[in-house]
Design a protein around this motif. Structure first.
Motif, mmCIF file in Angstrom:
data_model
loop_
_atom_site.group_PDB
_atom_site.id
_atom_site.type_symbol
_atom_site.label_atom_id
_atom_site.label_comp_id
_atom_site.label_asym_id
_atom_site.label_seq_id
_atom_site.Cartn_x
_atom_site.Cartn_y
_atom_site.Cartn_z
ATOM 1 N N UNK A 172 -88.842 85.386 89.379
ATOM 2 C CA UNK A 172 -89.654 86.553 89.050
ATOM 3 C C UNK A 172 -88.831 87.581 88.273
ATOM 4 N N UNK A 173 -87.622 87.875 88.778
ATOM 5 C CA UNK A 173 -86.782 88.853 88.104
ATOM 6 C C UNK A 173 -86.392 88.388 86.704
ATOM 7 N N UNK A 174 -86.106 87.090 86.543
ATOM 8 C CA UNK A 174 -85.747 86.586 85.225
ATOM 9 C C UNK A 174 -86.926 86.689 84.263
ATOM 10 N N UNK A 175 -88.110 86.328 84.729
ATOM 11 C CA UNK A 175 -89.296 86.411 83.861
ATOM 12 C C UNK A 175 -89.552 87.854 83.453
ATOM 13 N N UNK A 176 -89.350 88.767 84.403
ATOM 14 C CA UNK A 176 -89.567 90.189 84.116
ATOM 15 C C UNK A 176 -88.513 90.718 83.145
ATOM 16 N N UNK A 177 -87.250 90.420 83.419
ATOM 17 C CA UNK A 177 -86.180 90.952 82.587
ATOM 18 C C UNK A 177 -86.231 90.421 81.163
ATOM 19 N N UNK A 178 -86.546 89.132 81.012
ATOM 20 C CA UNK A 178 -86.556 88.526 79.683
ATOM 21 C C UNK A 178 -87.921 88.579 79.013
ATOM 22 N N UNK A 179 -88.926 89.072 79.745
ATOM 23 C CA UNK A 179 -90.309 89.120 79.230
ATOM 24 C C UNK A 179 -90.740 87.732 78.756
ATOM 25 N N UNK A 180 -90.406 86.720 79.548
ATOM 26 C CA UNK A 180 -90.625 85.342 79.120
ATOM 27 C C UNK A 180 -91.967 84.760 79.561
ATOM 28 N N UNK A 181 -92.751 85.518 80.297
ATOM 29 C CA UNK A 181 -94.049 85.021 80.734
ATOM 30 C C UNK A 181 -94.828 86.105 81.448
ATOM 31 N N UNK A 182 -96.099 85.807 81.698
ATOM 32 C CA UNK A 182 -96.979 86.786 82.339
ATOM 33 C C UNK A 182 -96.666 86.897 83.825
ATOM 34 N N UNK A 183 -96.778 88.095 84.344
ATOM 35 C CA UNK A 183 -96.627 88.341 85.776
ATOM 36 C C UNK A 183 -98.024 88.419 86.377
#
Length: 203
Positions: A172-183
């Motif tokens: 979750x933190x990686x997706x958020x930090x890198x903006x790599x996918x929808x939350x």
């Protein structure tokens, strides 16, 4: 004293101080969202809050400490941190993870937290404050819920709880930090399901 004439009510210093403190926290949070961490100064926070610079330094040692407390205040309610414990670990974790995803997707929360996260990486003092006041207590509350699940046989008795939390939250933190996918809530649910499969009790 003349009958029917009351004396003026004296101002309450504690109430005035709390109003000033809240004004500082609100100003810090808004400014870091508008300008970014580097461009925010104690002087700017004081001017936006309508207080003197020394008022801020009386309560906080640094700009980072002010901004950290302003973000902490977004979700703090003055009560001890506890995760839901309905007896259904999967349902409880999905509730928590969905709330976390929604928080990180909220622009009012996301912008100041992203700015603070960058500073925590390079500021040991701020990192220590973050561990002491936020990540440490929150992680302990999460682990207490996992211990309850272990006692109920819903989680492997020998599971490393720090590792469980890393498996659950790191993507979750990686997706958020890198903006790599929808939350999304669906993403939160998948993280819970994958983690519980990885640490399921032996049959």
């Amino acid at each position: 004293m003349l009958r029917g004439v009351s004396s003026p009510r004296k101002p309450n210093p504690a109430r005035r101080s709390e109003r000033s403190r809240q004004a500082v926290l609100d100003a810090a949070r808004r400014l870091v969202s508008e300008l970014g961490y580097d461009k925010v100064s104690i002087e700017a926070i004081a001017a936006r809050a309508g207080v003197g610079k020394q008022t801020i330094y009386r309560w906080w040692p640094s700009k980072g400490a002010v901004i950290f407390d302003s973000i902490l205040a977004l979700s703090a309610d003055g009560e001890s941190i506890r995760l839901p414990d309905t007896g259904d670990l999967e349902a409880d974790l999905k509730t928590v993870m969905r709330a976390t995803v929604a928080e990180f997707a909220d622009p009012a929360f996301e912008a100041p937290v992203r700015a603070l996260t960058l500073q925590v990486v390079g500021d040991p003092g701020l990192a220590a404050l973050y561990r002491e006041k936020l990540s440490g207590p929150v992680d302990e509350a999460k682990k207490e819920r996992l211990r309850s699940a272990q006692r109920a046989g819903q989680l492997a008795a020998d599971a490393d709880l720090d590792l469980v939390l890393e498996v659950l939250y790191a993507p979750l933190y990686q997706r958020w930090q890198l903006r790599s996918g929808a939350l999304t809530p669906e993403y939160a649910d998948r993280l819970v399901e994958i983690t519980l499969r990885a640490f399921a009790p032996c049959a």
